[in-house]
Each structure stands twice: as structure tokens, then as C-alpha cells.
Enzyme design. Sequence first.
Site, PDB file in Angstrom:
ATOM      1  N   MET A  55       0.771  -1.222  -0.001  1.00 24.83           N
ATOM      2  CA  MET A  55       0.153   0.065  -0.125  1.00 24.83           C
ATOM      3  C   MET A  55       0.899   1.441   0.181  1.00 24.83           C
ATOM      4  SD  MET A  55      -3.482   0.411   0.064  1.00 24.83           S
ATOM      5  CE  MET A  55      -4.321  -0.650   1.036  1.00 24.83           C
ATOM      6  N   LYS A  56       1.823   1.420   0.929  1.00 25.73           N
ATOM      7  CA  LYS A  56       2.434   2.783   1.061  1.00 25.73           C
ATOM      8  C   LYS A  56       3.723   2.994  -0.174  1.00 25.73           C
ATOM      9  CE  LYS A  56       2.259   2.990   6.069  1.00 25.73           C
ATOM     10  NZ  LYS A  56       2.206   2.074   6.734  1.00 25.73           N
ATOM     11  N   GLY A  57       3.875   1.941  -0.790  1.00 20.68           N
ATOM     12  CA  GLY A  57       4.864   2.241  -1.887  1.00 20.68           C
ATOM     13  C   GLY A  57       6.241   2.959  -1.410  1.00 20.68           C
TER      14      GLY A  57
END
Lengths: 261, 517
Positions: free
Chosen positions: A137-139
Amino acid sequence: MSAAPSSSNPKQKQIIRPYGDRRDDGVVQLSFTLPVPLSEKAKEAALQLTKKMGFTDVKVAAAERAADNYTFFIVYARTGLYLDYSEIEVPEVVVKKLGMTELNVLIRQKIGRRLVVLGACTGTDTHTVGIDAILNMKGFAGDYGLERYPMFEVYNLGSQVPNEELIRKAREKQADAILVSQVVTQRDVHKDNSRHFIEEAKRQNVYGKMILLLGGPRVDHKLALELGFDAGFGPGTRPSDVANYIAHKMLQKMGLEGETP
Amino acid sequence: MPGPFIDDAEIERARQLAHEITTPVLEVIHRHTTVSIERTVLRLLGLAGAGPRGVPLANLMVDRLKEAGVINKGAAYWYGRALLMGATSPVDAVERLTAAPIEKLPALSVEEEGKLKDLVRKEIAQAVRELESRVEQRDALKNELGMSRPPHKYVIVATGNIYDDVDQARAAAQAGADVIAVIRSTAQSLLDYVPHGATTEGYGGTYATQENFRIMREALDDESKKLKRYVQLTNYSSGLCMSEIAFCAAWERLDMLLNDAMYGILFRDINMRRTFIDQYFSRRICALAKIIINTGEDNYITTADAFEAGHTVIASQFINESFAKRAGLKDWQLGLGHSYEIDPYREQTLLHELAQAMLIRRCFPNAPLKYMPPTKHKETDIFFSHAYDVMADLVAIWTKQGIQLLGMMTEAMHTPLLADRYVALKSGSYIHRAARGIGDEFQVREDGEIAKRARYVWKQAMALLEECHRDGLIAAIGRARFGDVARTETGGKGLEGVVEKAPDYFNPFLDQLEAIG
């Protein structure tokens, strides 16, 4: 004035040399360690070795006692070598870069379903930092990971996943793309393992069907192609690069978009 | 003392919460043993060798006992049975037991049982005394030579070949390293045995074996004497063989061990119960052997975002501390881990890193702490990476870290070149020298950015501890509260090696370790 011809015409020669503080001065900086104690003789050895490498105007800028029997050198020198830049050919992953929102819209409209992506560090590799940066998600560096894209269905299987297992899971999930991350490169273990992955992909009959991607700090597109992957992603790759690549490649496979050069 | 930032009473509250969080886990720990713990007991009894195809004898024997369904009585008991059968050596004991129809052995009389236990207790007591004397030898050399002032500069070697590691470790010591860590071969944490003998092949590191420990400690003793400065050695008591590694390390006089209550669960997908049970026993051994443990909270902010997840590090440190204290470790042995990992392209990262390190120092004033360099955002531009590392050196000296891992400028590319360690040690020494005492010179404004950030992180850490307290640690791990990784109680590797103790479970090594307090 620049001696280099315009790059707009690839057939014209473009001779280049390293640039230190003047065009074509050929200056390079080197650093290396020799397994000898620091001494005048050691410095001379560094100088001669650098000359043997073909350099001229060698300056041993620093010679430091890294340990009793090791000397660390920083050397400046010039090379007389040059090359014609116009003759260099490197396949690059060229993607039409869209933002997250636009890419999702594109996938929804043209493909009409979520793209299934599986990723893992396979073999003995335990270092998930790369695959996590791309998929989670956070990348990475403010660029969201694939999990954040509504039109991607992502499975990050983590570390030390056997190649067989990853491919089996990919078949189970009817994946569109598989990402293999290889961080540990000692004794070229990443190449051996990647080759094994490709063999396994052929054996399980997904080769040429699913998009197979390789990533890691010592991976580049050229290496990935040599090993049999569709593309390779090296250091600095953003999740959006991978997302765009997968989406456009899918469109190409569906005949909805032309091949990228 | 940096800060106050927060009241003492709040820190007390955090400690109390952590204690109550670990209480139910301790109940699970006391009810169970693991194959690794039983193998450790056998190793203490002298079963250090390997059988055919390199399988450690301790594994052969424990596997046989497990297969026979009798391991829940404790391997020490069965070793005693072999003694009663006339075994004359540990190897002889294994041979007799693996050949015997254990399932069909008759129960012993109360008298014989008492005799057996006395025999084994005596052997264990003798072995523990020998272990203690080896630890004393180590500490005598340490006292005689003395160590550098903290932060102790810690560097890694990772060639895969123990003999090459020795060369590189000596070179690092000569360049000023205070602690040498031999990185393990990748995937060793998932082996349910400790490889045997000196090894020269490994990937991304060198196998942790008792012989490799011996070779390296001996070389460092020699180098320490030459340098007139004691150089410490550390390795990894983690994975499926936590307690066996702790024992091998204690025996070979290692000074530190990476040892974390939750690392294996989160980052190696090792079963939760297995990890909790093994960490307890391994830490009991560290307590006896006066080994400093290094915990792995720094890893949380390599998977999760360091700016957003700073509080998970602190909450976990309180939990790790509680587990450690319950296993008999003292404050001076707690190298609680944290790191300089905030994305360097954000604003004011130095202030935020200082806030985190100061807050941790404030919470654990008597622990050495273990400070890690940036890794996640390291670049292949080694010049930038070097500058980035130096900032971590500054925070380490400023906040009085006991142990500091030095960043390697080639971190993003490969295991360190010999010169990388030299360059890191030279600049690390410079920063420590230049900035010594800086923390005492500058007082942090209670209304400034650092204090604000510290209080913000603290508030989140307390909320997480409250959540773990309310719902249990297992539930919190299940929600990926630590390191963005979710695990379940019965998932992961190694659960099959967890065994409920029988009512007459016998483990005199554990009894002795627990008697120390």
C-alpha cells in the site's frame, strides 16, 4: 562549443569521453584497496596498476591505512578512450506513464477487470524491501504501491518462496503478472534462481502467457530479457513504473495498443 | 537526560502495560517446550557433534524422542535413561537411545527415577559451571584490555567463508571497530538445526555454527590483545534455533546476540508460540552468560514507513524489555533496537530522528540501546549515502547510544567491501570525537519541533500498548500493528516443534537458569 552532434539524428556520430571539469578531458575517479601495508611502495603499486588499466596522468590522491595489511586508494586519472554514443543500443522499458487515477480508469475502460499480480522474493532470498516497496500500500518515495490501485488485485507472498510455489499460486489466482524480486546477489545466486524460475514457468506452462517481471538492485532490463523475463526493473524503480508497464503490456497482448519500442 | 517530553508516571504506565501484555504469553511459555530447547539441553550435556550426513546428534536424538511421543518428558530425562542403561559418553547415549524401543521401555521405580535425576542434575550442574568459567574468562580479558568509549562502533562481515570473515574482521578491528557481527547465511533462520563445523560456503553471509563462533572469537581475542582493546563479537540468536545458537554463542564466549521476542514471527514467518517459547529459553542463557542482546525493532521501519510507524518501535521496545526482564536479563544487557530510517527527502528529518532517539533514551536510561543506520532509503549514489550515514553517527553520539551499527555507503548494492568499513569507521570516529558531549550542551526546547514530535510519537505508542493490553499481543500482531506484517498464532513455520510439557517434565538446565533469578 559542443563537439557532439545533435542527438536528434541517431545516424550522426556522437563521440563522447568522461567529463571532469573540461569537455573531453577524460577524467575518472577510482577507488580500490590493495592487500599490502601502506608505504611509498604501495602508492607506487597503485599508480602502476592504474596505468596498467590504460589510464594516464595518474594521481594517487589518497593512500590510507585501512588495516595493517590493506591500503585504500583514491585515484584520479585520465582515459584516452572514447566512444560513439550514437552506436549504443540499450533496450529500455518504455512505458507511457499515467498517474494512478488515469491508469485505473484506463484499465477499467479497456480491460474491464482487475489485473491480478503476484510477487515474492523467491529462492533463499529473505530481503523483501524491494517487493514491499513496489506492492505494498505505502509504496516508495511517495509513489503508492500496487495494492493502492483499485484496479490491481495484489498478492505479496513475502520472502523465501519457492519458485514452484509462486507459479502454482499464480495459476491458482489466474494471475496476469508475476513479480520476482532478487536482492541477494552473492555468487550470482539471483541469476541462477531467476533462470530456475523461468524453467519452472515453462514447465508449468505459464511462460509466454503471464507477464513475468524481475526486480532488484542488481537487475536491469537487459539482464531480465537475457534471462527470459518480459522486463526488468532496477534501483530507483517506482511502483507506478511497474503498474504502468503491466497495464500497457496487457493492452498490447490484447491487441489494444501497439508494441513499445 | 534529553527531554523530559513526558512525565515519569507515563513511562511507568507503559512499563506496567507491557508487563501485563506479556503475562499471558509467559503462561504459554511455561507450559511448553520446543525441539530446539531440548536440543540445547543435550548440547549442554556434551552432544555437540554430528552424525552421518552431517545431521547434528542433538537432532537425531530429539527427532527420535519426538517420533516416539516421549519428548514431553524432557530430553534430559531420556539422556538419564541412557546413563542407567550404561551409556559411557553422550555419543554412546544417543546410540543406545536411537536404537532402543523407547516406546516400550518400562517405567522406573521411584528410587531409580530419583537416581536418574540426580545423575543428570549433577552433569548439568558441572556443565553450567564450565560454561560460567568460560564466560568469566571472556570477562577477564574484557576487563584487562578495556573497551572504547560508547557508542561502540559495530560493523558486519558477510563473506560466506569463515576464514575470509576472520581476515575482514581483523582488518575492521584494526580500523577501529568495537563490535564485529558475522552475518548469517540467508535462510539459516529457517533451518531447524544448527549446521556443524567450520563453513566456507554461504549466501549473503556465513553459517552460524559453534565451530565458526570459536574460530572468530579466537581470532578476535588475538587481535584484541594486539590492539590492547577488547573487540566484541556478535551473531544471531534468532529463527528456529534461537536457544541452541544462544548456547553455542555462550559457550564460545560471544559478547552480544541479536535476540528479539517478535522478529522471527514478523520477518521470518516463524510460528508465534515457537518464537515466544524459544526466546525465553535463549534469553535465560544470555542472562547466565552475561550476553548483551540486540533487539530488532529497527526492522519495523524498514517495512513500514519510519515517519508514520515510529511509535511501533517504542511500544515494541517496552514489550521486548518485559520479556527480557522476565528471562532474567538486566538493563545493561538490553540493546533495544531503533534506527535512522525516515525518508531523507522529507523536511526536518534530523529533528525527527533526534526526537525518536531522545525519546527512546528517555524511556530506557540504563539500557545501552542499539542504533541502526539508514538502509531503506539508501541510494547507489555512494557519496549521498555516505553523507546520509554520517547524520546517523551524529544522532548516535548526541543521544548516547551504547551500540551503533555503522552505515555502509554501498548498502544499496552489495555486502560491504573492505574499504567501505574503513571509510565508515573513519568518519564515524570523527563524528563521535567531534560531537562528544553535545547532548549535554544543548537543551531541547519543550515547545519546539523535537519535543512536539516526541510527544506525538509517545501518544501513539501508548495507544498501541493500550490496544495490545486490551486485545492481547496476538491480536495486535494479527492486525499488522508491528512492521505492517500480520501473523496468526498457529501460522508460520515450526509449530510442529512445540510440545506441551508432561506433568513430570524434566529440564534441570532450565531449573538452574531460573534459579539464578
